[in-house]
Design an enzyme around this catalytic site. Structure first.
Site, mmCIF file in Angstrom:
data_model
loop_
_atom_site.group_PDB
_atom_site.id
_atom_site.type_symbol
_atom_site.label_atom_id
_atom_site.label_comp_id
_atom_site.label_asym_id
_atom_site.label_seq_id
_atom_site.Cartn_x
_atom_site.Cartn_y
_atom_site.Cartn_z
ATOM 1 N N ASP A 35 -6.907 -10.218 -35.980
ATOM 2 C CA ASP A 35 -7.521 -8.985 -36.438
ATOM 3 C C ASP A 35 -6.835 -7.750 -35.869
ATOM 4 O OD1 ASP A 35 -10.838 -7.540 -35.877
ATOM 5 O OD2 ASP A 35 -9.162 -6.952 -37.154
ATOM 6 N N ASP A 219 -5.570 -3.110 -41.303
ATOM 7 C CA ASP A 219 -6.628 -3.888 -40.651
ATOM 8 C C ASP A 219 -6.779 -5.260 -41.286
ATOM 9 O OD1 ASP A 219 -10.234 -3.372 -40.177
ATOM 10 O OD2 ASP A 219 -8.833 -4.895 -39.459
HETATM 11 O O1 LIG Z 1 -14.712 -3.064 -38.760
HETATM 12 C C1 LIG Z 1 -13.825 -3.031 -39.561
HETATM 13 C C2 LIG Z 1 -13.558 -1.810 -40.412
HETATM 14 C C3 LIG Z 1 -13.388 -0.667 -39.496
HETATM 15 C C4 LIG Z 1 -14.320 0.353 -39.550
HETATM 16 C C5 LIG Z 1 -14.172 1.429 -38.684
HETATM 17 C C6 LIG Z 1 -13.113 1.477 -37.789
HETATM 18 C C7 LIG Z 1 -12.191 0.439 -37.746
HETATM 19 C C8 LIG Z 1 -12.322 -0.670 -38.592
HETATM 20 N N1 LIG Z 1 -12.941 -4.014 -39.760
HETATM 21 N N2 LIG Z 1 -13.067 -5.160 -39.018
HETATM 22 C C9 LIG Z 1 -12.139 -5.562 -38.148
HETATM 23 N N3 LIG Z 1 -12.541 -6.709 -37.615
HETATM 24 C C10 LIG Z 1 -13.743 -7.031 -38.139
HETATM 25 C C11 LIG Z 1 -14.574 -8.123 -37.892
HETATM 26 C C12 LIG Z 1 -15.771 -8.189 -38.581
HETATM 27 C C13 LIG Z 1 -16.117 -7.197 -39.487
HETATM 28 C C14 LIG Z 1 -15.276 -6.106 -39.747
HETATM 29 C C15 LIG Z 1 -14.094 -6.048 -39.047
#
Ligand SMILES: O=C(Cc1ccccc1)Nn1cnc2ccccc21
Length: 327
Positions: A35, A219
């Site tokens: 991630d 991401d």
């Molecule tokens: O959370 C996010 C999106 C996000 C929003 C705001 C700032 C940065 C990223 N992605 N994500 C990255 N790893 C995750 C794991 C579970 C759910 C969402 C996940």
């Protein structure tokens, strides 16, 4: 140098991509979601309430590892952008990815997980590849990448996710057979400890480029491609029969239509996300969930798996910078 296979989970959707990680002595193998949007390596474990551990899920049991050591007093708690969360305590143990081994990697053991994670029958945890300053352990610990970085020929990792097929994460080298054309780099500003970069414009289908700088984050932990609402509306305006479903809180479109490509520009280089990659799944036998959705109030766009699976991406910590190529 090292390569590890990234296998899509939840076939058709490519909801997430999982990589086998060996933890402990003797090794316990867990499928983890690599991630780039977070910086913690956390796992379902023998400390996770059994009601939250779906049948057959691989877990980490430090009691079965001769090299596991509790990090006394260390705790962690994470909340992700979609509201999902997890928390717990911390061990150090041997962690091996492909051929790369870290002897005393911090492994965050989940003592609590939210319903989204409890309901995810595929993953056994996450391995964060964002910048170490985003790590949520108190006191902070190093990410896997920060630990192996000195041993790598180059301080980079590359992401080659695929639509409906296994791809790969490579550490320390660029496999030039994994992409076509040129790699185009642009600076990363780790303002939020994320792989944040600027695109110089976008275009929908065969339309001309709309030159506007857009702030984005690469991401791998996000499934979709989240863009400013104005762009999302312009995109679905090109798909007859598409609409915003209040039921799903998302744009949906007729499955029998192939949506237009979404193109973004890195400098003057045109990076293509093919329209055929935009189907994030059937919500009925006629309506499909769009891979492009609004970023809402987020202060940046999120280039998640829908975009990443169409590209070869170099995450280069040396500048830092990020490189994109079509494939
Ligand atoms: O959370 C996010 C999106 C996000 C929003 C705001 C700032 C940065 C990223 N992605 N994500 C990255 N790893 C995750 C794991 C579970 C759910 C969402 C996940």
């Amino acid at each position: 140098r090292d390569t590890v296979v990234a296998t899509p989970a939840y076939s058709y959707y490519d909801k997430e991509y999982l990589c086998a990680v060996k933890i402990g002595t003797p090794p316990q193998t867990l499928p983890l979601d690599f991630d780039t949007g977070s910086a913690d390596l956390w796992v379902f474990s023998s400390e996770t309430p059994s009601s939250s551990v779906s049948m057959g899920k691989a877990i980490y049991n430090p009691k079965n590892s001769s090299t596991a050591k509790l990090v006394t007093g260390a705790t962690w708690a994470l909340t992700y952008g979609d509201g999902s969360s997890s928390s717990g305590d911390v061990y150090t143990d041997n962690v091996t990815i492909g051929g790369l081994n870290v002897a005393a990697q911090a492994v965050e053991s989940a003592q609590k997980v939210s319903s989204q994670f409890a309901g995810d029958t595929a993953l056994s945890g996450l391995l964060g590849l964002a910048f170490g300053t985003a790590n949520q352990v108190k006191p902070a610990v190093k990410t896997f990448f920060d630990n192996i970085r000195p041993a790598l020929p180059l301080p980079i990792f590359t992401v080659n996710l695929k639509k409906g097929a296994p791809g790969s994460y490579n550490f320390g080298y660029i496999d030039t057979t994994q992409y076509t054309g040129a790699l185009t780099y642009t600076p990363v500003t780790p303002r939020y400890s994320l792989w944040e970069f600027g695109i110089s414009g976008f275009s929908i289908g065969t339309a001309i480029k709309n030159s506007t700088v857009i702030d984005a984050v690469a991401d791998t932990g996000t499934s979709l491609l989240l863009l400013p609402l104005s762009i999302v509306k312009a995109y679905y305006a090109q798909i007859a029969g598409s609409s915003y479903s209040t039921n799903y809180g998302a744009y949906v479109y007729p499955c029998n239509i192939t949506p237009p490509d979404f193109n973004f520009y890195i400098g003057t280089a045109k990076q293509v996300v093919p329209g055929r990659y935009m189907n994030y799944g059937y919500i009925s036998n006629t309506q499909c969930y769009g891979g492009i959705q609004s970023q809402g109030t987020l202060m940046f766009s999120l280039f998640g798996d829908i975009a990443l699976k169409a590209q070869f991406v170099v995450f280069d910590a040396s500048v830092p910078r990020i490189g994109w190529a079509n494939k």
